[in-house]
Design a protein around this motif. Structure first.
Motif, PDB file in Angstrom:
ATOM      1  N   GLU A  24     -14.473  52.127  -1.905  1.00  0.00           N
ATOM      2  CA  GLU A  24     -15.006  53.486  -1.914  1.00  0.00           C
ATOM      3  C   GLU A  24     -14.013  54.512  -1.366  1.00  0.00           C
ATOM      4  OE1 GLU A  24     -17.665  54.526  -3.298  1.00  0.00           O
ATOM      5  OE2 GLU A  24     -18.445  52.559  -3.862  1.00  0.00           O
ATOM      6  N   SER A  25     -13.070  54.075  -0.536  1.00  0.00           N
ATOM      7  CA  SER A  25     -12.135  55.016   0.087  1.00  0.00           C
ATOM      8  C   SER A  25     -10.691  54.784  -0.375  1.00  0.00           C
ATOM      9  CB  SER A  25     -12.213  54.895   1.612  1.00  0.00           C
ATOM     10  OG  SER A  25     -11.858  53.586   2.033  1.00  0.00           O
ATOM     11  N   ARG A  26     -10.516  54.072  -1.479  1.00  0.00           N
ATOM     12  CA  ARG A  26      -9.184  53.699  -1.942  1.00  0.00           C
ATOM     13  C   ARG A  26      -8.313  54.932  -2.188  1.00  0.00           C
ATOM     14  NH1 ARG A  26      -8.274  50.449  -7.540  1.00  0.00           N
ATOM     15  NH2 ARG A  26      -9.566  52.215  -8.201  1.00  0.00           N
ATOM     16  N   SER A  27      -7.143  54.943  -1.580  1.00  0.00           N
ATOM     17  CA  SER A  27      -6.207  56.058  -1.742  1.00  0.00           C
ATOM     18  C   SER A  27      -4.825  55.583  -1.329  1.00  0.00           C
ATOM     19  CB  SER A  27      -6.623  57.257  -0.889  1.00  0.00           C
ATOM     20  OG  SER A  27      -6.491  56.957   0.495  1.00  0.00           O
ATOM     21  N   LEU A  28      -3.811  56.320  -1.717  1.00  0.00           N
ATOM     22  CA  LEU A  28      -2.446  55.988  -1.317  1.00  0.00           C
ATOM     23  C   LEU A  28      -2.318  55.993   0.191  1.00  0.00           C
ATOM     24  CD1 LEU A  28       0.560  55.488  -1.847  1.00  0.00           C
ATOM     25  CD2 LEU A  28       0.832  57.961  -2.187  1.00  0.00           C
ATOM     26  N   LYS A  29      -2.908  56.967   0.844  1.00  0.00           N
ATOM     27  CA  LYS A  29      -2.841  57.067   2.306  1.00  0.00           C
ATOM     28  C   LYS A  29      -3.450  55.836   2.967  1.00  0.00           C
ATOM     29  CE  LYS A  29      -4.349  59.991   6.161  1.00  0.00           C
ATOM     30  NZ  LYS A  29      -5.085  61.245   6.527  1.00  0.00           N
ATOM     31  N   ASN A  30      -4.615  55.408   2.491  1.00  0.00           N
ATOM     32  CA  ASN A  30      -5.277  54.246   3.094  1.00  0.00           C
ATOM     33  C   ASN A  30      -4.503  52.957   2.829  1.00  0.00           C
ATOM     34  OD1 ASN A  30      -7.357  55.690   4.245  1.00  0.00           O
ATOM     35  ND2 ASN A  30      -8.764  55.378   2.537  1.00  0.00           N
ATOM     36  N   ALA A  68     -28.863  38.925 -15.167  1.00  0.00           N
ATOM     37  CA  ALA A  68     -27.790  39.680 -15.795  1.00  0.00           C
ATOM     38  C   ALA A  68     -27.056  40.478 -14.731  1.00  0.00           C
ATOM     39  CB  ALA A  68     -28.367  40.607 -16.859  1.00  0.00           C
ATOM     40  N   THR A  69     -25.746  40.377 -14.724  1.00  0.00           N
ATOM     41  CA  THR A  69     -24.945  41.083 -13.742  1.00  0.00           C
ATOM     42  C   THR A  69     -23.761  41.725 -14.442  1.00  0.00           C
ATOM     43  OG1 THR A  69     -25.546  39.485 -12.044  1.00  0.00           O
ATOM     44  CG2 THR A  69     -23.645  40.878 -11.593  1.00  0.00           C
ATOM     45  N   PHE A  70     -23.550  43.005 -14.161  1.00  0.00           N
ATOM     46  CA  PHE A  70     -22.434  43.718 -14.739  1.00  0.00           C
ATOM     47  C   PHE A  70     -21.434  44.047 -13.635  1.00  0.00           C
ATOM     48  CE2 PHE A  70     -20.399  47.833 -15.610  1.00  0.00           C
ATOM     49  CZ  PHE A  70     -19.707  47.505 -16.757  1.00  0.00           C
ATOM     50  N   ILE A  71     -20.180  43.660 -13.840  1.00  0.00           N
ATOM     51  CA  ILE A  71     -19.130  43.976 -12.883  1.00  0.00           C
ATOM     52  C   ILE A  71     -18.302  45.111 -13.455  1.00  0.00           C
ATOM     53  CG2 ILE A  71     -17.125  43.139 -11.610  1.00  0.00           C
ATOM     54  CD1 ILE A  71     -18.280  40.353 -11.759  1.00  0.00           C
ATOM     55  N   ARG A  72     -18.344  46.243 -12.782  1.00  0.00           N
ATOM     56  CA  ARG A  72     -17.589  47.409 -13.227  1.00  0.00           C
ATOM     57  C   ARG A  72     -16.105  47.203 -12.936  1.00  0.00           C
ATOM     58  NH1 ARG A  72     -17.940  53.233 -10.131  1.00  0.00           N
ATOM     59  NH2 ARG A  72     -16.270  54.297 -11.288  1.00  0.00           N
ATOM     60  N   LYS A  73     -15.265  47.593 -13.874  1.00  0.00           N
ATOM     61  CA  LYS A  73     -13.823  47.559 -13.665  1.00  0.00           C
ATOM     62  C   LYS A  73     -13.328  48.977 -13.399  1.00  0.00           C
ATOM     63  CE  LYS A  73     -12.149  43.543 -16.260  1.00  0.00           C
ATOM     64  NZ  LYS A  73     -11.211  43.132 -17.327  1.00  0.00           N
ATOM     65  N   ARG A  74     -12.914  49.224 -12.178  1.00  0.00           N
ATOM     66  CA  ARG A  74     -12.356  50.539 -11.855  1.00  0.00           C
ATOM     67  C   ARG A  74     -10.918  50.614 -12.348  1.00  0.00           C
ATOM     68  NH1 ARG A  74     -15.026  53.467  -7.082  1.00  0.00           N
ATOM     69  NH2 ARG A  74     -16.980  52.337  -6.771  1.00  0.00           N
ATOM     70  N   SER A  75     -10.549  51.728 -12.903  1.00  0.00           N
ATOM     71  CA  SER A  75      -9.197  51.884 -13.439  1.00  0.00           C
ATOM     72  C   SER A  75      -8.163  51.804 -12.318  1.00  0.00           C
ATOM     73  CB  SER A  75      -9.069  53.214 -14.175  1.00  0.00           C
ATOM     74  OG  SER A  75      -9.348  54.299 -13.302  1.00  0.00           O
ATOM     75  N   LEU A  76      -6.990  51.311 -12.649  1.00  0.00           N
ATOM     76  CA  LEU A  76      -5.908  51.173 -11.676  1.00  0.00           C
ATOM     77  C   LEU A  76      -5.132  52.490 -11.603  1.00  0.00           C
ATOM     78  CD1 LEU A  76      -4.308  49.189  -9.839  1.00  0.00           C
ATOM     79  CD2 LEU A  76      -2.816  48.780 -11.799  1.00  0.00           C
ATOM     80  N   PRO A  77      -5.157  53.156 -10.444  1.00  0.00           N
ATOM     81  CA  PRO A  77      -4.420  54.420 -10.326  1.00  0.00           C
ATOM     82  C   PRO A  77      -2.923  54.212 -10.535  1.00  0.00           C
ATOM     83  CG  PRO A  77      -5.950  54.108  -8.484  1.00  0.00           C
ATOM     84  CD  PRO A  77      -5.879  52.801  -9.210  1.00  0.00           C
ATOM     85  N   VAL A  78      -2.281  55.207 -11.118  1.00  0.00           N
ATOM     86  CA  VAL A  78      -0.838  55.136 -11.349  1.00  0.00           C
ATOM     87  C   VAL A  78      -0.089  54.949 -10.038  1.00  0.00           C
ATOM     88  CG1 VAL A  78       1.162  56.407 -12.195  1.00  0.00           C
ATOM     89  CG2 VAL A  78      -0.989  56.505 -13.458  1.00  0.00           C
ATOM     90  N   TRP A  79      -0.550  55.641  -8.986  1.00  0.00           N
ATOM     91  CA  TRP A  79       0.144  55.531  -7.701  1.00  0.00           C
ATOM     92  C   TRP A  79       0.080  54.110  -7.155  1.00  0.00           C
ATOM     93  CZ3 TRP A  79      -2.608  53.543  -3.746  1.00  0.00           C
ATOM     94  CH2 TRP A  79      -4.005  53.692  -3.743  1.00  0.00           C
ATOM     95  N   LYS A  80      -1.011  53.398  -7.445  1.00  0.00           N
ATOM     96  CA  LYS A  80      -1.170  52.049  -6.878  1.00  0.00           C
ATOM     97  C   LYS A  80      -0.213  51.057  -7.536  1.00  0.00           C
ATOM     98  CE  LYS A  80      -4.719  48.855  -5.276  1.00  0.00           C
ATOM     99  NZ  LYS A  80      -4.156  48.892  -3.906  1.00  0.00           N
ATOM    100  N   ARG A  81      -0.107  51.137  -8.857  1.00  0.00           N
ATOM    101  CA  ARG A  81       0.841  50.251  -9.536  1.00  0.00           C
ATOM    102  C   ARG A  81       2.268  50.588  -9.119  1.00  0.00           C
ATOM    103  NH1 ARG A  81       1.707  45.270 -10.767  1.00  0.00           N
ATOM    104  NH2 ARG A  81       2.962  44.946 -12.644  1.00  0.00           N
ATOM    105  N   GLY A  82       2.535  51.874  -8.947  1.00  0.00           N
ATOM    106  CA  GLY A  82       3.861  52.286  -8.494  1.00  0.00           C
ATOM    107  C   GLY A  82       4.176  51.765  -7.102  1.00  0.00           C
ATOM    108  N   LEU A  83       3.197  51.828  -6.198  1.00  0.00           N
ATOM    109  CA  LEU A  83       3.392  51.313  -4.847  1.00  0.00           C
ATOM    110  C   LEU A  83       3.628  49.806  -4.865  1.00  0.00           C
ATOM    111  CD1 LEU A  83       3.362  51.778  -1.768  1.00  0.00           C
ATOM    112  CD2 LEU A  83       0.865  51.430  -1.837  1.00  0.00           C
TER     113      LEU A  83
END
Length: 221
Positions: A197-203, A13-28
């Protein structure tokens, strides 16, 4: 989600977590498409015409890849190879899987170059063949920056490697600007997780800037 580990032959059994999409990322992503597409339209048109002139078949290559949350999506590329037979996808997947299992660098096989159309290697070297994935960005099943979707299927991954599917796949990413095919499969996955783990607009902006540098200056692409 139940996956089968091909190395053990046992279901797990394997669970893949879905991290939410930041508003800034879709905007970029959308801002990038609005800026990039008008600038690239002449190049896109020339490449499309060239592919039709030098080979028979469609301009675009469409293939199913594993994306966000482990779900399949259709990825778009300029076609750089002759129209494939039905066995080519399986052959290439088996080749990449064999490299991943022994953690070798992700070099291209010799048969790969033989299948390229005239000029196909140049389109790949400069990543021009990837530009139609801007369609995927508009559709929302890819981002400008994220883990690179490859030809492997979910069952080809070890459980820890499935974390790369927690976020949208990208046109470019930390792997592309850190050595790309000079790295092993495990190194690629580790970079994917580091990005998550380090996802950000700057990165993301840093990776986009580094991508331009790699395309212009890296002669070993």
């Amino acid at each position: 989600m139940i996956l089968r580990n091909p190395r053990l032959g046992q279901p797990e059994a394997t669970f893949i977590r879905k991290r939410s999409l930041p508003v800034w990322k879709r905007g970029l992503d959308l801002l990038g498409v609005v800026v990039i597409v008008p600038l690239l339209l002449p190049l896109l048109a020339v490449v499309a015409i060239y592919i039709k002139l030098v080979s028979r078949g469609p301009v675009l290559f469409v293939q199913s890849r594993v994306g966000f949350g482990g779900e399949d999506f259709r990825i778009y590329k300029f076609r750089t190879m002759h129209v494939p037979d039905e066995s080519r996808d399986d052959r290439h997947r088996d080749y990449v899987s064999s490299l991943a299992q022994v953690d070798q660098t992700l070099s291209k096989p010799e048969y790969f170059r033989k299948d390229l159309i005239a000029g196909g290697e140049i389109l790949r070297k400069w990543s021009i063949d990837e530009l139609p994935q801007l369609i995927n960005v508009v559709q929302g099943n890819m981002s400008l920056v994220g883990p690179r979707p490859d030809v492997l299927r979910l069952n080809d991954y070890d459980p820890w490697q499935l974390r790369r599917f927690e976020v949208l796949p990208g046109m470019t990413g930390l792997w592309q600007v850190s050595g790309k095919n000079r790295l092993t499969h495990n190194q690629m996955i580790s970079l994917d997780i580091e990005y998550i783990e380090s996802r950000s607009l700057k990165n993301d902006l840093k990776i986009l800037a580094r991508t331009v540098g790699v395309l212009l200056l890296d002669r070993e692409k």
